[in-house]
Design an enzyme around this catalytic site. Structure first.
Site, PDB file in Angstrom:
ATOM      1  N   THR A 108       4.418   1.800   2.151  1.00 50.55           N
ATOM      2  CA  THR A 108       5.651   2.033   1.380  1.00 50.55           C
ATOM      3  C   THR A 108       6.423   3.217   1.938  1.00 50.55           C
ATOM      4  O   THR A 108       7.641   3.131   2.175  1.00 50.55           O
ATOM      5  CB  THR A 108       5.298   2.268  -0.093  1.00 50.55           C
ATOM      6  OG1 THR A 108       4.650   1.107  -0.619  1.00 50.55           O
ATOM      7  CG2 THR A 108       6.553   2.550  -0.898  1.00 50.55           C
ATOM      8  N   SER A 109       5.730   4.335   2.177  1.00 51.49           N
ATOM      9  CA  SER A 109       6.419   5.535   2.669  1.00 51.49           C
ATOM     10  C   SER A 109       6.929   5.365   4.091  1.00 51.49           C
ATOM     11  O   SER A 109       7.834   6.088   4.509  1.00 51.49           O
ATOM     12  CB  SER A 109       5.463   6.731   2.607  1.00 51.49           C
ATOM     13  OG  SER A 109       4.383   6.567   3.509  1.00 51.49           O
ATOM     14  N   GLY A 141       0.823  -1.195   0.000  1.00 57.32           N
ATOM     15  CA  GLY A 141       0.000   0.000   0.000  1.00 57.32           C
ATOM     16  C   GLY A 141       0.865   1.257   0.000  1.00 57.32           C
ATOM     17  O   GLY A 141       2.080   1.215   0.232  1.00 57.32           O
ATOM     18  N   CYS A 142       0.208   2.382  -0.241  1.00 52.21           N
ATOM     19  CA  CYS A 142       0.958   3.641  -0.346  1.00 52.21           C
ATOM     20  C   CYS A 142       1.532   4.059   1.008  1.00 52.21           C
ATOM     21  O   CYS A 142       2.717   4.397   1.117  1.00 52.21           O
ATOM     22  CB  CYS A 142       0.059   4.731  -0.900  1.00 52.21           C
ATOM     23  SG  CYS A 142      -1.556   4.859  -0.088  1.00 52.21           S
ATOM     24  N   TYR A 143       0.701   4.058   2.071  1.00 48.84           N
ATOM     25  CA  TYR A 143       1.199   4.432   3.392  1.00 48.84           C
ATOM     26  C   TYR A 143       2.313   3.479   3.863  1.00 48.84           C
ATOM     27  O   TYR A 143       3.368   3.944   4.319  1.00 48.84           O
ATOM     28  CB  TYR A 143       0.062   4.448   4.413  1.00 48.84           C
ATOM     29  CG  TYR A 143      -0.867   5.623   4.296  1.00 48.84           C
ATOM     30  CD1 TYR A 143      -0.400   6.922   4.393  1.00 48.84           C
ATOM     31  CD2 TYR A 143      -2.234   5.439   4.098  1.00 48.84           C
ATOM     32  CE1 TYR A 143      -1.264   8.014   4.281  1.00 48.84           C
ATOM     33  CE2 TYR A 143      -3.105   6.516   3.989  1.00 48.84           C
ATOM     34  CZ  TYR A 143      -2.617   7.800   4.084  1.00 48.84           C
ATOM     35  OH  TYR A 143      -3.462   8.871   3.987  1.00 48.84           O
TER      36      TYR A 143
END
Length: 829
Positions: A636-637, A632-634
């Site tokens: 990953t960051s 997911g995006c969160y």
């Protein structure tokens, strides 16, 4: 016959030489084993000494840190004492000022009371004098009346006596002679009476004169009394006038001034009272602050005591380590001596063994009827051959080592060979075998495709020979179009944001060609009608998933919503490479998936097969995977900066606080009230507080890195922007670690990575600097709170947070460079 004997003799001699060589080899092997054992012992001793030295250096660093802490504590203690002294001085000054004000107020009150008493005394004194003078006046009036009444009485009595004396005695009658004696007697009596009367008159005159004198005296006294009375009355009138004038003056001027003064004094008193109240409040605050400083001093003293105790323990431990170090040095020296003795013994033993072997060999040769002496020429030749064989063995070993290193590098292991465990090497070799098998298959496919291309080229040549009138440029373009055949890609869910972003990235990909696109609600439409920015792309129309034909597809991007992907992927051909952008295969625990996503998992066997696709962390597993669960995006960051630091034990796994902000595209393309412009614009709002679905995915990755359960505090926010994501992470550093250590470790870890960039120190990452790209920018900052650090990372939530990382993973799965099609620079502004 002679030659046969010579051959047998040479054969026997060769066998004897071989036996001698074997004996020598055994002895050499025994010596090598002994030397290896001794070298291992020496290495162990050296390692122990090095470990003790490193431990001593660490303790020295800890001691320096404790000394610095003690110095800072002492400085803080002196500052606290100085501040407390200043506060106490201010407090004493305030108390003295308060006492002076109280004394001044008491003096003013005493003066006012004295004035009031004086006025009352004057009034009483005047009244007493007036009453006294009135009594005296009345007494004097009574005395005057008495004197006036006594004066007429005395005057009437004196007149009567005079008249009696002046009246004549006797007459000229005939009885004059007869009564001469009697007359004489009477005359004498009269004379006596007269003398008596005279005496009486004299007495009365004396009495009258005395009375007159008394009257005169009384009159004088009365006059004096009247004058005194007049004086008293005048004085009384003056006093009365004075009192009236004083009263008038008091009423007119002084009373007004006194009232003003009293009001002024009242105002001053109120001000003083307010100042007193403020001073009391300040005193209370000073007392509280003083108590706080005292508590802080006591706490600092306790910390200093604890630091002293720790320092004493460290000193004792240091002394113990020094003694142990000395003991180890002595042991090391003893071991060195022992090694030298053992080397001497080995030399002696080798010489003894060699001499014994030579003697046994001579006896053996003599027993066989041969010359007991050895032919040294042959011996030298054998030694030369032995050296040559040893050199050949070393060369073969070096070639084998180089070959192993090359094989391990090809398998994706870049560590030194001494640090690689056999299990890891076997796993790497197994992966390499699988990759070789895949490459062989691909090679066969390429050969087949090459044959097809050759046949097509031949057909083109024939066409060129037939159609000579066709332009050469057109023939070249047709040949160029047929020269490179690409991998066939399918995009499931092409009408969403992630699907359109994959189509945009694949437009410039040299090895991928889209042959299938699905969208159930947009079936039958072209991609340009759904996304006008893709109108110039020559792509097939979208179809429903149930109508899709996967025979013309090599790999699939699955961009479908959560929960719908499982059944579709189960029905796909097993030969397809799949990158799933949903969350259906990210969580390894199926029960945890059902808990957070509220639905059962229908593809548990695929869940076990799926590889979590955080590219920079799991690159080796992704290369040989068939199904990759794209992160997911969160996560990953968040995981990109945290996993290397947790693996290096540079941060604590507790109290991790994450504050993330995403663009509106992260919420999907569906029509929702919360995603309307009027709901999003001009503001920021949190969502999924304490229950966001990415929490178990984040904790899963961090727990695997820490090899223990990790929980985080995560709160996402939606920002009024279309794309972009920033995660601000607050962590506690491990004891002895600093932000410089964190920065250097991230720098070394991502130094050779294409898409993860650690900025220069103090540079703040911005989402606008990664817009439309596959980059992740990050940096580390020291927190204001000691022992804590702040990590900021930014990505494009649609590229690195979704489609870009999915393409990066598929590049690895298909055996092509992972940065292919992803080198476009960010969009700005």
């Amino acid at each position: 016959m002679y030659f046969c004997q010579i051959a047998e003799f040479q054969k026997g001699h060769a066998e004897e030489k071989e036996e001698e060589v074997k004996l020598l080899e055994r002895s050499i092997e025994e010596l090598e084993c002994t030397i290896n054992v001794l070298e291992q012992k020496v290495d162990i001793v050296k390692g122990e000494a090095e470990r003790q030295r490193l431990q001593r250096e660490e303790l020295e660093l800890e001691l320096l840190g404790v000394k610095e802490q003690m110095h800072t504590v002492e400085n803080n203690d002196s500052d606290v004492k100085r501040c407390v002294a200043e506060k106490e001085k201010n407090l004493q000054e305030a108390l003295q000022r308060l006492q002076l004000l109280e004394k001044e107020i008491a003096g003013r009150d005493a003066e006012i009371s004295q004035c009031k008493a004086h006025i009352s005394e004057l009034n009483l004194h005047a009244e007493a004098q007036a009453s006294e003078y009135k009594q005296k006046f009345k007494a004097l009036e009574a005395m005057v009346e008495l004197v006036k009444s006594e004066a007429p009485a005395t005057s009437s009595s004196s007149n009567k006596l005079e008249r009696n004396t002046s009246k004549p005695r006797g007459s000229g009658s005939p009885f004059k002679c007869i009564g001469l004696g009697l007359v004489q007697q009477i005359k004498s009596e009269r004379d006596e009476e007269l003398t008596a009367g005279k005496q009486r008159i004299e007495e009365l005159e004396a009495l009258a004169s005395s009375r007159q004198k008394e009257i005169f005296m009384l009159k004088a006294r009365l006059a004096a009394t009247e004058s005194m009375t007049h004086d008293v009355i005048r004085d009384l009138l003056g006093v009365k006038l004075n009192m009236k004038s004083y009263a008038n003056l008091m009423d007119n001027q002084q009373l007004h001034s006194i009232m003003e003064e009293a009001q002024h004094q009242n105002v001053k008193a109120e001000v003083k009272e307010q100042e007193i109240v403020n001073l009391k409040q300040q005193i209370n605050e000073f007392v509280k602050e003083r108590n706080g400083w005292l508590e802080e001093i006591e706490r600092k003293q306790a910390e200093m005591m604890a630091a002293h105790v720790a320092l004493e323990k460290l000193r004792q431990h240091d002394q113990l380590l020094e003694t142990e170090n000395e003991m180890l040095k002595t042991e090391n020296a003893n071991h060195k001596k022992r090694v030298m003795e053992l080397e001497l013994e080995i030399k002696k033993l080798s010489e003894a063994i060699l001499s014994r072997v030579k003697e046994e060999l001579a006896q053996f040769r003599a027993a066989n009827g041969r010359n007991p002496y050895i032919n040294f020429d042959e011996e030298q030749q054998l030694e030369k051959r032995l050296k040559e064989t040893e050199e050949e063995r070393l060369q073969l070993a070096q070639k084998l080592l180089g070959l192993c290193t090359t094989v391990l590098k090809a398998a994706g292991i870049t560590q030194p060979t001494s640090e690689i465990s056999p299990s890891a090497a076997e796993a790497a070799l197994e992966q390499l075998k699988n990759r070789v098998i895949c490459l062989e298959r691909e090679l066969q496919d390429v050969k087949l495709k090459d044959e097809i291309k050759n046949s097509k080229v031949k057909k083109l040549c024939l066409r060129a020979s037939v159609a000579t009138s066709a332009p050469r440029s057109l023939q070249f373009e047709e040949f160029k179009a047929q020269k490179f055949e690409k991998f066939r890609i399918g995009v499931l869910g092409a009408s969403g944001y992630t699907g359109s972003e994959i189509i945009r990235l694949l437009a410039n990909h040299p090895n991928f060609q889209i042959t299938l696109m699905t969208a159930d609600r947009k079936a039958g439409q072209s991609i340009g009608s759904v996304f006008p920015h893709l109108v110039k792309q020559d792509l097939p129309d979208m179809v429903a998933v149930k109508d899709a034909d996967f025979s013309n597809v090599d790999a699939v991007f699955c961009c479908l919503p959560h929960g719908t992907t499982q059944e579709i992927i189960k029905g796909l051909p097993s030969s397809l490479k799949i990158v799933d952008l949903s969350a259906d295969f990210r969580l390894r625990d199926v029960g945890e998936y059902e808990e957070w996503y509220g639905q059962p998992h229908s593809a548990e066997e695929l869940q076990k097969e799926a590889v979590y696709g955080l590219t920079e962390i799991s690159r080796t597993k992704i290369q040989s995977a068939r199904l990759v669960a794209n992160p997911g995006c969160y996560p990953t960051s968040i995981q990109l900066p945290l996993i290397p630091l947790i693996k290096a034990n540079l941060i604590e796994v507790k109290n991790i606080i994450i504050d993330s902000k995403s663009g509106v595209s992260g919420a999907g393309r569906g029509a929702k009230e919360a995603n309307l412009y009027t709901e999003i614009a001009e503001g920021i709002h949190s969502y999924g507080v304490t229950r966001h679905r990415h929490v178990p995915e984040i904790e899963q990755g961090l727990s695997e890195a820490a090899k223990s359960k990790v929980t985080v505090s995560f709160t996402p926010h939606l920002m009024p922007m279309s794309r972009g994501m920033q995660s601000t992470i607050y962590v506690e550093m491990a004891p002895g670690a600093s932000t410089e250590d964190l920065y250097q470790h991230l720098r070394n870890f991502y130094e050779k990575e294409e898409f993860v960039v650690l900025l220069k120190k103090n540079e703040i990452p911005h989402t606008r600097h990664v817009r439309g790209s596959n980059y992740c920018l990050m940096n580390v900052f020291p927190d204001r709170i000691p022992g804590r650090a702040i990590i900021i990372s930014v990505i494009d939530n649609l590229v690195k947070g979704a489609s870009g990382q999915a393409l990066q993973n598929l590049n690895l799965m298909m055996g092509i460079p992972e940065n292919t099609g992803l080198l476009s620079i960010p969009l700005f502004p």
